[in-house]
Each structure stands twice: as C-alpha cells, then as structure tokens.
Design an enzyme around this catalytic site. Sequence first.
Site, PDB file in Angstrom:
ATOM      1  N   ALA A   1       0.778  -1.141   0.055  1.00 62.27           N
ATOM      2  CA  ALA A   1      -0.262  -0.138  -0.109  1.00 62.27           C
ATOM      3  C   ALA A   1       0.793   1.259   0.047  1.00 62.27           C
ATOM      4  O   ALA A   1       2.152   1.307  -0.196  1.00 62.27           O
ATOM      5  CB  ALA A   1      -0.914   0.100   1.216  1.00 62.27           C
ATOM      6  N   ASN A   2       0.273   2.117   0.364  1.00 64.21           N
ATOM      7  CA  ASN A   2       0.895   3.597   0.263  1.00 64.21           C
ATOM      8  C   ASN A   2       0.414   4.631   1.322  1.00 64.21           C
ATOM      9  O   ASN A   2      -0.855   4.345   1.770  1.00 64.21           O
ATOM     10  CB  ASN A   2       1.201   4.464  -1.183  1.00 64.21           C
ATOM     11  CG  ASN A   2       0.026   4.783  -1.636  1.00 64.21           C
ATOM     12  OD1 ASN A   2      -0.796   5.564  -1.063  1.00 64.21           O
ATOM     13  ND2 ASN A   2      -0.572   3.895  -2.787  1.00 64.21           N
ATOM     14  N   ARG A   3       0.870   5.741   1.500  1.00 58.13           N
ATOM     15  CA  ARG A   3       0.538   6.327   2.490  1.00 58.13           C
ATOM     16  C   ARG A   3      -0.626   7.586   2.415  1.00 58.13           C
ATOM     17  O   ARG A   3      -0.891   8.531   2.988  1.00 58.13           O
ATOM     18  CB  ARG A   3       1.761   7.448   3.220  1.00 58.13           C
ATOM     19  CG  ARG A   3       2.695   6.610   3.907  1.00 58.13           C
ATOM     20  CD  ARG A   3       3.522   7.559   4.438  1.00 58.13           C
ATOM     21  NE  ARG A   3       5.002   6.612   4.817  1.00 58.13           N
ATOM     22  CZ  ARG A   3       4.877   5.770   6.156  1.00 58.13           C
ATOM     23  NH1 ARG A   3       3.900   5.831   6.839  1.00 58.13           N
ATOM     24  NH2 ARG A   3       6.163   5.309   6.122  1.00 58.13           N
ATOM     25  N   SER A   4      -1.225   7.344   1.193  1.00 57.45           N
ATOM     26  CA  SER A   4      -2.460   8.346   0.564  1.00 57.45           C
ATOM     27  C   SER A   4      -3.241   8.277   1.966  1.00 57.45           C
ATOM     28  O   SER A   4      -3.843   7.208   2.058  1.00 57.45           O
ATOM     29  CB  SER A   4      -2.799   7.910  -0.515  1.00 57.45           C
ATOM     30  OG  SER A   4      -4.049   8.790  -0.956  1.00 57.45           O
TER      31      SER A   4
ATOM     32  N   ALA B   1      -3.916   7.408  -5.272  1.00 59.70           N
ATOM     33  CA  ALA B   1      -2.568   6.947  -5.160  1.00 59.70           C
ATOM     34  C   ALA B   1      -2.440   5.470  -5.531  1.00 59.70           C
ATOM     35  O   ALA B   1      -2.457   4.950  -4.557  1.00 59.70           O
ATOM     36  CB  ALA B   1      -1.794   7.287  -4.119  1.00 59.70           C
TER      37      ALA B   1
END
Length: 225
Positions: free
Chosen positions: A33-36, A99
């Site tokens: 995943a990512n930090r969006s 994102a």
Amino acid sequence: FFAEEAHRPLAGRRAIVTSGPTHEPIDPVRYIANRSSGKQGHAIAAALATLGADVTLVSGPTRLPDPPGCTVVAIETAREMLAACAAALPADIAVCAAAVADWRVDGASDRKLKKDGGRPPSLALTENPDILATLSRPGEGRPALVVGFAAETGDVLAYATAKRARKGCDWIVANDVSPGTGTFGGSDNTVHLIRADGVESWPTMAKDAVAARLAEAVAEHFAGK
Ligand code: CTP
Ligand code: CA
C-alpha cells in the site's frame, strides 16, 4: 430556478472521482500500500457534489467518512478501481486523485506465506493498469473533462507537464511532495493547475479549499467561461 442554477452549476453532470490508496494483496493477510490519506480526493468529490454534480467516488481504503451526497464504491486493488470506474461511465467529468499502486504482486498467494525455515520469499511485481490513462483514451464514452494529479519532487512543473501529455488527460493538478512540505497525509496543499493553455499556481491552502476551487474551475469550464 435561476438561483438554483447559479449555486448548482454542475447539476445534471456526472462525475467520477478516484481517491485513497490501493491495497495490492501479497497473500490473504498481507498487502502492498502507500501513505495516501484520501483527503484531497474525498474533498473533491464533496465539492463537485456541492455544485450539483452526480458524483461516484471510487475509493481505496481510507479512514475518512463517506462525503455527503456522493455514491461511494469501496475497492481495494487497482484492477478493482478500474472496473468500478468503467462501471460508473458514462460521465462528463473524471478526477483521478487516487494514489494507485504502480505494481501488484504477480500471482498473489491464496494461502498465507509461512516462514518455513527457508529463505524469505521474493515478490515478483507486475504493472497495474493506469486508470487515468485509460479514462483519457480518445473515443466514444471518454469523459469531456479528465483531470489527473501529479505528486512530484524536484522540477514539479516539468514532470507534471510531461505527465499530462503522456496520460492524455485535459488538466493536471501538480503538487510538490518533497519532505517538509507536509502534503502527503497533511491538511494543506500547494498546487499548480496545468491546462493546455498554461499553468496557474495557487497559494497554499487547505485541501478542502483546493477542492472547492477546482470544482469552481470545472464549473466554469462547462459554463464556457
Ligand atoms: N494513476 C492512475 N492509475 C495508475 C497510476 C496513476 O489512475 N496506475 C493516476 C493518479 O491517480 C494520478 C496520475 O495518474 O492522477 C499520476 O499518478 P502518478 O503516480 O504521479 O503517475 P505515474 O504515471 O504512476 O508516474 P510515477 O512513475 O511518477 O509514479
Ligand atoms: Ca505512480
């Protein structure tokens, strides 16, 4: 009637907004995943709805409440996001603020990976579909106005201008996500609106205010101003 028209200039227009991160499974319990945070995308969905648009928000997992007045489709992966966007067509407006994970695990396991005493697993990655580029593709059913985001570091305007051409979208909202700007996860955003006829740089403002101003620009575009 005229007052209604003035306050809800996007009444009768359909919009698709993507928001949040995507989660790409490694196995049934793990993901990439990512930090969006989804803050900017959710705020845009709400702002378009406030101006009267019929908004479908296609969102990855966030901690945010559903924005009022929008149809929300919750997805996890990029491929699910693309399918949900395709299902929400036709639309007049598409804003891709998500994102999206650029890669997913090729052949994710349907069983939990175990430490079986051997070497750590290696993950083979494969590229995800590009939702913005897909929605921007010329042809029947393309939304009249497609807007993308470009989170960049370094020469933000040059990278974002190139990205607009590469993706084939109409507008790009570019922002600087260098360390110290606080954009990712923060409440403020400093953006440049890149269109065919040039760049408009906006002062730093709350993500809600960026969303309201972008929705106004969309409304003016359709009003022919
Ligand atoms: N985007 C998308 N689908 C993807 C990747 C990106 O819809 N698979 C959209 C994002 O929502 C954003 C725009 O494309 O509106 C730009 O995303 P960005 O990650 O900056 O672009 P990439 O083409 O992935 O390039 P980079 O290598 O810089 O990450
Ligand atoms: Ca990317």
